[in-house]
Every structure is written in structure tokens, then in C-alpha cells.
Enzyme design. Structure first.
Site, mmCIF file in Angstrom:
data_model
loop_
_atom_site.group_PDB
_atom_site.id
_atom_site.type_symbol
_atom_site.label_atom_id
_atom_site.label_comp_id
_atom_site.label_asym_id
_atom_site.label_seq_id
_atom_site.Cartn_x
_atom_site.Cartn_y
_atom_site.Cartn_z
ATOM 1 N N ASP A 1 1.902 -4.817 8.864
ATOM 2 C CA ASP A 1 0.567 -3.840 8.791
ATOM 3 C C ASP A 1 -0.504 -4.977 8.481
ATOM 4 O OD1 ASP A 1 -1.300 -2.567 7.503
ATOM 5 O OD2 ASP A 1 0.020 -1.072 6.802
ATOM 6 N N TYR B 1 -11.031 1.369 10.315
ATOM 7 C CA TYR B 1 -12.090 1.653 9.569
ATOM 8 C C TYR B 1 -12.612 0.609 8.746
ATOM 9 C CZ TYR B 1 -8.577 4.080 6.974
ATOM 10 O OH TYR B 1 -7.402 4.432 5.936
ATOM 11 N N LYS B 2 -11.738 -0.258 8.398
ATOM 12 C CA LYS B 2 -12.101 -1.272 7.440
ATOM 13 C C LYS B 2 -12.908 -2.437 8.278
ATOM 14 C CE LYS B 2 -8.321 0.172 4.596
ATOM 15 N NZ LYS B 2 -6.614 0.153 4.568
ATOM 16 N N ARG C 1 -12.220 -5.224 -6.693
ATOM 17 C CA ARG C 1 -12.073 -5.824 -5.309
ATOM 18 C C ARG C 1 -13.578 -6.061 -4.748
ATOM 19 N NH1 ARG C 1 -8.290 -2.584 -1.304
ATOM 20 N NH2 ARG C 1 -10.068 -1.226 -1.116
ATOM 21 N N PHE D 1 0.780 -1.162 -0.099
ATOM 22 C CA PHE D 1 -0.077 -0.015 -0.059
ATOM 23 C C PHE D 1 0.875 1.295 -0.044
ATOM 24 C CE2 PHE D 1 -2.587 3.312 1.764
ATOM 25 C CZ PHE D 1 -4.058 2.802 1.300
HETATM 26 C C1 PLP Z 1 -6.019 1.220 4.339
HETATM 27 C C2 PLP Z 1 -4.582 1.031 4.590
HETATM 28 C C3 PLP Z 1 -3.720 2.345 4.867
HETATM 29 C C4 PLP Z 1 -4.456 3.426 5.221
HETATM 30 O O1 PLP Z 1 -3.453 4.421 5.870
HETATM 31 P P1 PLP Z 1 -4.156 5.883 6.610
HETATM 32 O O2 PLP Z 1 -3.235 6.340 7.082
HETATM 33 O O3 PLP Z 1 -5.236 5.295 7.355
HETATM 34 O O4 PLP Z 1 -4.804 6.635 5.268
HETATM 35 C C5 PLP Z 1 -2.266 2.208 5.258
HETATM 36 N N1 PLP Z 1 -1.914 0.980 4.766
HETATM 37 C C6 PLP Z 1 -2.328 -0.314 4.183
HETATM 38 C C7 PLP Z 1 -1.928 -1.340 4.041
HETATM 39 C C8 PLP Z 1 -3.693 0.077 4.318
HETATM 40 O O5 PLP Z 1 -4.707 -1.111 3.814
#
Ligand code: PLP
Length: 423
Positions: free
Chosen positions: A215, A240-241, A394, A146
Site C-alpha cells: 500500500d 488525493y494525498k 501529523r 490504516f
Molecule cells: C489514505 C489511505 C487509504 C484511503 O482509502 P480510501 O479507500 O481512499 O478511503 C487507505 N489506505 C491507506 C494506507 C491510506 O493511507
């Protein structure tokens, strides 16, 4: 005519199968605890979880009573000050952590910085004079990460004189060498939904004196995450997921108990001081999880998250995992039936997600031409998913509220959309 019949027979059979699965689903009653509309199939909980029903009243109470009437007294009387650790302990069992190791606050991006710099500093402090990691060393980042994780790791490396090396996730364990200080690994790939063997990477790092940062944004709340048992050093995750905390709800940071007293945060704000209200000019870090705090917590989001976590009362993550796999298996079965040319290894629509359960997260990603347009057309027909560049659809499965009927309808609608585009 015969073509219509061929399509209708599997439809009746699959709709019947979905009904039977939903009848037997031990988590089925959980769906009623969320705000969802009957006409829409929501398969985007891997991006923004749905709203748990009890949250609006709780937020209204926090605003009107705790803030409106109690005002400053709420920091103590309403338990605001302790919320980051209290909510961390609520998340802990969902990610295989004993209490006292997780603090909630800030975004995932910010927590990646704390964890990567924290891990680098732990390795450095423990390395001997002839160890090249003492003032250099490398940070491994998975090549398909990500993006925010990669950006932040790059900056963390620049801040500390380390350098980043991107390697494909499945080569990460083999890439670990004597100069590797830290690896930052996504437990589940946000694009393909592939679940990684993080334990293997963790072992490789520990053999050479390195540290790992997991992560778990796409695994927390979706499948078992064994942070304590697998020896994770640091972990960051999103709420939030699959944890349904609401848009921008605060993330969490896990620091393994044995490392807490060695954790030297790059963001040592006053909330992480051992005596924050002494207002001392000298920084003395707090012991334990509060050392991961920075500044004043975002109470409104945080308490919305705390309320949202109540849907997990009495839910075992094992049952969630079993349903998640059953949902994604059933989805793939439906896609093979409904989507023209799907199922083959090189047809126009192919799954990017591994077949093996041990390598599958809680989403199915399909390579599909014109993914952005297809996503929009699905939305027009009441099926909410998202797409990621260049060509990936997705479909996220949130076992607490996704039904087998949702899955059947999503696959059937995808077939309809694709047939309409290429008659
Ligand atoms: C959703 C997600 C993020 C989101 O980061 P924010 O700082 O909350 O915007 C970061 N890393 C991964 C792997 C994600 O899936």
C-alpha cells in the site's frame, strides 16, 4: 525579558536559515502552480493535496464541452474510455513502474480487495497438492495498518478460506512462513510516518512462494517507490494525498507484468472484459492493466486527476525526496528550539518518526498531550495539520509546495500554542 531574548535569538536564526533554504530550493517555483493562501501554512497534503491551478479550467472544459456538447462522443473522441490506463501510465514513473501495469479507478479500499484476493488466487493456482495454502493459508497484515486495509483483508480472507494474522510491521519479514500466502504492507505508516523496508518482506515471501501487496498511499508522490525493481507483486495507492488529485480522486492498482495473465479479479466487471462492447454473457478477462478495471470510470474525478498530474512535468522524484528530507530535518531542528521540553526521548512532546532518513516518510508525527485541542489551536493561528488518536500530531510535507518558511512558522506556532496552554 531575558526569557524573551532567549526565544527571539533562535527565531531570527531559524527564520534566516529558512530564507536561505528557500532561496536555494530548486523546486521553489512549483509552489506557484498551486492554489494556496499566503496567510496559512498548509501541512495536511498527506491527507488532501492542495489544488493545482490548472485544474478548475480543465474540469470546466470537461463538463461544458466534453460532456455538455460532445456528450456520448467523448468516450472515444475525448479519450474517456482509455483514461484509466492512460493516467496509470502517467503515475507509473513516479512509483518506479514501466508502462502498462497500472490502472486508475475506484477507491483504495476497493483496490485492496482486488489486490489481496488477486494475490491469494495467484498463490493458490501455483501451489501443489500438499501445500496448505491451496485452500487455506494466511494473510499477514501489519498490526498498525490504516484500518480500511485491515478490514478489507479480513473480508478477503473470509471470502477465500484464508485467515488474517496481524504482526508488527518490523517483524513482518521474520513472520513469513510456509503457510503465508500474502502480506499486505503499508510502505509508510500513516500515523508515525515510518518508512518500511518492503523489499525485505517481498524477498521473504518470494522465497516461500507467497506474494506481496504494497500500500503506497503515503509514499506515492512523496518519495521513490521502486515497484518494478523490488519485485512488488501488487500495489495500491491513493491519488488525493501527495498526488493532489482532489477529494475522492480515484486510486490506482499495480499488477506486475508477469502476473497480469494470472490475475483473477474478485470484481470482474464489464469494463475488464476483453471485448466489453460485445456484451457477451461469458466473461473473458482483458489482457494487461485493463483487467483491473471494474465498471464505468468516474470521468470527472479522473480527468481532474490527470490535469493535476501535470505539475509533475519535469520533476524528478529524487529531487522531491531530497527536499522532503531537508524539510523534515529542518522541522525537527525548529521543534527542538521552539517547543518547551521537546527533543528528549521522554519529554511531553516526542517524535514518533524515526530519525534515520532510510526509515522516514514525508511527515513528522509528534506525540503530544491534548493533540485534538492543540490541532485546533494551531488551525486558529493559521497552521493546518491533523491529528490521529490517541495523541499524535501529523505534519505532512509536500515538497512541491511546502516551503522552509512554512516549516519554521509551524514549529514556532506549535511552541507558542504549547506555552500558552501551560504558562
Ligand atoms: C489514505 C489511505 C487509504 C484511503 O482509502 P480510501 O479507500 O481512499 O478511503 C487507505 N489506505 C491507506 C494506507 C491510506 O493511507
Amino acid at each position: 525579558m531575558s526569557e524573551t531574548r532567549e526565544r527571539n535569538e533562535p527565531a531570527a536564526e531559524l527564520a534566516g536559515a529558512a530564507e536561505a533554504y528557500d532561496r536555494e530550493d530548486e523546486l521553489a517555483a512549483k509552489r506557484a502552480e498551486f492554489v494556496l493562501d499566503d496567510g496559512t501554512v498548509y501541512l495536511d497534503g498527506n491527507s488532501l493535496g492542495a489544488l493545482p491551478r490548472s485544474v478548475p479550467d480543465r474540469v470546466a472544459d470537461v463538463v461544458a464541452r466534453e460532456w455538455g456538447r460532445l456528450r456520448i462522443r467523448s468516450w472515444s473522441e475525448s479519450g474517456w474510455w482509455q483514461a484509466p490506463e492512460r493516467i496509470g501510465d502517467r503515475i507509473a514513473p513516479l512509483v518506479g513502474a514501466a508502462p502498462g501495469q497500472i490502472v486508475v479507478g475506484d477507491s483504495t479500499s476497493v483496490n485492496v480487495l482486488k489486490a489481496v484476493v488477486g494475490a491469494l488466487r495467484v498463490v493458490r493456482a501455483g501451489s501443489g497438492a500438499d501445500d496448505r495454502r491451496r485452500d487455506g493459508g494466511e494473510v499477514l497484515v501489519d498490526a498498525g495498518t490504516f484500518p480500511t486495509d485491515g478490514y478489507i483483508a479480513e473480508s478477503a480472507a473470509r471470502m477465500t478460506g484464508a485467515r488474517v494474522r496481524a504482526v508488527p510491521a518490523d517483524e513482518m519479514a521474520d513472520a513469513v512462513g510456509p503457510n503465508t500466502a500474502v502480506a499486505l504492507v503499508n510502505h509508510v505508516d500513516y500515523r508515525t510516518g515510518e518508512l518500511r523496508d518492503v523489499a525485505e518482506v517481498t524477498e521473504a515471501l518470494h522465497r516461500t512462494g507467497g506474494r506481496v501487496v504494497w500500500d503506497v498511499c503515503h509514499s506515492a508522490g512523496a518519495l521513490p517507490v521502486e515497484l518494478d525493481a523490488t519485485g512488488a507483486d501488487f500495489a495500491v495507492g491513493c491519488t488525493y494525498k501527495y498526488l493532489n488529485g482532489g477529494p475522492g480522486s480515484p486510486a490506482f492498482l499495480y499488477v506486475r507484468r508477469e502476473l497480469q495473465h494470472r490475475f483473477d479479479s474478485p470484481l470482474p466487471g464489464w469494463n475488464s472484459h476483453s471485448e466489453p462492447f460485445a456484451m457477451s454473457a461469458d466473461y473473458v478477462p482483458a489482457e494487461g492493466a485493463p483487467r483491473g478495471r471494474v465498471g464505468t470510470p468516474d470521468i470527472l474525478s479522473m480527468l481532474a486527476l490527470e490535469e493535476a498530474l501535470r505539475v509533475w512535468d519535469g520533476v524528478g522524484i529524487g529531487a522531491v525526496r531530497a527536499k522532503s528530507l531537508a524539510l523534515s530535518d529542518f522541522f525537527l531542528r525548529c521543534v527542538r528550539q521552539y517547543v518547551p521540553g521537546a527533543g528528549g526521548a521522554d519529554g511531553p512532546v516526542r517524535s514518533a518518526t524515526p530519525e534515520e532518513h532510510a526509515r522516514r516518510g514525508s511527515q513528522i508525527a509528534l506525540h503530544c498531550p491534548d493533540a485534538a485541542d492543540v490541532t485546533r489551536e494551531l488551525l486558529d493561528r493559521g497552521v493546518v495539520i491533523d491529528h490521529r488518536p490517541p495523541d499524535t500530531l501529523r505534519f505532512g510535507f509536500t515538497p512541491l509546495y511546502t516551503s522552509f518558511a512554512d516549516v519554521e512558522r509551524a514549529a514556532r506556532t506549535l511552541g507558542d500554542v504549547l506555552r500558552a496552554r501551560r504558562p
